[in-house]
Design an enzyme around this catalytic site. Structure first.
Site, PDB file in Angstrom:
ATOM      1  CB  VAL A 437      -0.990   0.012   1.181  1.00 24.83           C
ATOM      2  CG1 VAL A 437      -2.115   1.008   0.915  1.00 24.83           C
ATOM      3  CG2 VAL A 437      -1.587  -1.363   1.433  1.00 24.83           C
ATOM      4  CG  HIS A 438       4.463   1.488   0.526  1.00 21.22           C
ATOM      5  ND1 HIS A 438       5.519   0.655   0.861  1.00 21.22           N
ATOM      6  CD2 HIS A 438       3.832   1.769   1.694  1.00 21.22           C
ATOM      7  CE1 HIS A 438       5.515   0.438   2.167  1.00 21.22           C
ATOM      8  NE2 HIS A 438       4.497   1.105   2.689  1.00 21.22           N
ATOM      9  CG  LEU A 439      -0.687   3.336  -6.212  1.00 20.06           C
ATOM     10  CD1 LEU A 439      -2.053   2.675  -6.325  1.00 20.06           C
ATOM     11  CD2 LEU A 439      -0.742   4.710  -6.827  1.00 20.06           C
TER      12      LEU A 439
END
Length: 498
Positions: A437-439
């Site tokens: 979840v590091h987009l």
């Protein structure tokens, strides 16, 4: 803003009160700039969501996150949490607060965004309680940063670091020091066991702990439908029947929300906009395209290990390492000391930190209630598959050396016969693939044909509009982007109005 339609006028409208948006709005208001901060979620953070050991707000269906449906790779669907509350994802995540490394900025090669250029902003945002004021660290910034020690250091942390040392990996005691990759504890923006977001750090009461600033107006629970354009100038935003007008609009709605808003406003790839029924106002092919994130899988530690203190941060320590082609470290093994479910084991997360895969984001209609499609396209390249196998095998060695290698016959970890066979290990990875979840990079910065913003964060070809969040990073940094998001907000505060 209730009742009949109305128009409010400000100097700057900031869309999105996440890690970057709160830092930006707080700094602008402190200068006396009349600033509107618009947040789609609640501006009241429930007390039960702030304990740093809990990731409850990231679970699907929780009111504090958007929970976007996504395709990670063929046959692997996932729900991706993004913060829907004052403070954004920084108000619900694990407190991992690690900077991008110098090599990231060198790779991006954006003028004015070298590591030396941004270091003053990293320093300005922090009060590092372990390293204090130095050429590398700040000592009086709004965010207190520390590493786990004392009762906040989990019982499994030292054995993890000792196992890394036994396997020949060097120490890296300061993950924010810009040094060579290695093993060390993780910097966190947690204070006394409580998660501290940029909202708490930068905004005045009643939202945060700073001094009251009359220049700031916060609009909570309001989703921006679209940007207001007149020719090639953006002059405000539309929220239902209401409008906010300003000399500048800064979109800081996150790496999903920002490109989605641009697309809903007719700014983006022509084919995507037409397919969604949106009139093309300004074609920019890179909006929502070419972004990246860290593919990851989890390996359980042996169950029955001592539980960490309830106030200890979940992400305790990490090993950054080179898969063989990247001396700056393209793999991460991250120790999560708290189990994901009561009574379960702690975990090691294995992630590819510099992936080849590039994702696609596309709205499906002009209505903000219809979520965008997210297609991560993970592990399509031979290199990415090789590297995630390498990360899993290193993690398995750490578990073996530390004596945590088997939590049980069906613990979810790869069996020995899977570890030794590339095809079988690929199947195991596919069945358990997730995302960090590091987009980043969905409205990338640069000067090429696919760039969306320039070094000044202005959207190419439009006046009065900037983007300021992790969507502007040309690619996901080698380490989680939470600290970099706040840095972007700090940097944007010096750019807006110039």
């Amino acid at each position: 803003m209730t009742g009949s339609a109305r128009t409010d006028v400000h100097d700057v409208v900031v869309v999105g009160a996440g890690s970057a948006g709160c830092a930006l709005a707080g700094r602008l208001a402190a200068r006396g700039v009349r600033t509107a901060l618009v947040e789609a979620g609640s501006v009241v953070v429930p007390p039960d969501s702030t304990p740093i050991a809990s990731l409850a707000a990231t679970t699907p269906g929780h009111v504090l996150n958007w929970a976007y449906r996504a395709t990670l790779c063929q046959g692997r669907e996932w729900t991706v949490p993004r913060g829907r509350v004052l403070g954004g994802s920084g108000a619900i995540n694990g407190g991992y607060f690690v900077r991008a490394v110098p090599a990231d900025f060198a790779d991006w090669a954006v003028p004015g965004w070298s590591y030396d250029d941004v270091l003053p902003y990293y320093r300005r945002l922090e009060r590092d309680l372990d390293f204090c004021t130095s050429d590398v660290h700040g000592g009086d910034g709004p965010l207190r940063i520390s590493r786990p020690s004392g009762h906040l250091r989990a019982p499994v942390t030292d054995p993890f670091l000792q196992a890394c040392a036994a396997l020949g990996y060097p120490p890296e005691p300061d993950k924010n020091g810009g040094a060579a990759p290695g093993a060390g504890t993780v910097p966190s923006n947690a204070v006394d066991g409580r998660r501290v977001s940029s909202a708490t750090a930068y905004l005045p009461p009643p939202w945060g702990g700073g001094e009251w600033q009359d220049a700031l107006t916060v609009y909570g629970g309001r989703v921006v439908d679209s940007l207001l354009l007149r020719g090639d100038r953006v002059y405000g935003v539309r929220i239902g029947d209401d409008e906010l007008h300003a000399a500048e609009v800064v979109v800081a709605a996150g790496a999903v929300g920002s490109p989605a808003l641009l697309q809903r406003s007719g700014i983006g790839p022509e084919d995507t906009l037409r397919a969604a029924g949106v009139a093309v106002r300004h074609e920019l092919p890179g909006v929502g395209r070419g972004w990246s994130d860290h593919p990851a899988v989890f390996l359980p530690l042996r169950s029955g290990l001592p539980d960490p203190h309830a106030d200890a941060v979940a992400a305790q320590a990490s090993l950054h390492l080179d898969s063989g082609t990247d001396p700056a470290g393209d793999l991460e093994i991250l120790l999560f000391a708290h189990p994901f479910a009561p009574g379960g084991p702690a975990h090691l997360m294995c992630a590819v930190q510099r992936p080849d895969s590039r994702g696609m984001l596309a709205i499906t209609s002009p209505d903000h209630a219809d979520p965008p499609r997210l297609d991560y396209r993970y592990l399509r390249s031979t290199s990415d598959r090789h590297r995630i196998r390498a990360a899993v095998r290193v993690a398995a060695e750490i578990l073996r050396v530390a004596g945590w290698d088997r939590a049980g016959p069906d613990d979810g970890g790869p069996a020995g016969w899977e570890l030794g066979n590339d095809t079988r290990l690929d199947e195991w990875v596919h069945s358990r693939l997730t995302t960090s979840v590091h987009l980043s990079g969905s409205a990338g910065m640069g000067t090429g044909p696919d760039a969306v913003v320039g070094p000044d964060l202005r959207v190419h070809g439009l006046a009065g509009l900037r983007v300021a969040d992790t969507s502007v990073l040309p690619s996901v940094p080698r380490r989680g982007p939470a600290a970099t998001a706040v840095m972007i907000g700090e940097r944007a505060a010096d750019l807006v109005g110039t």
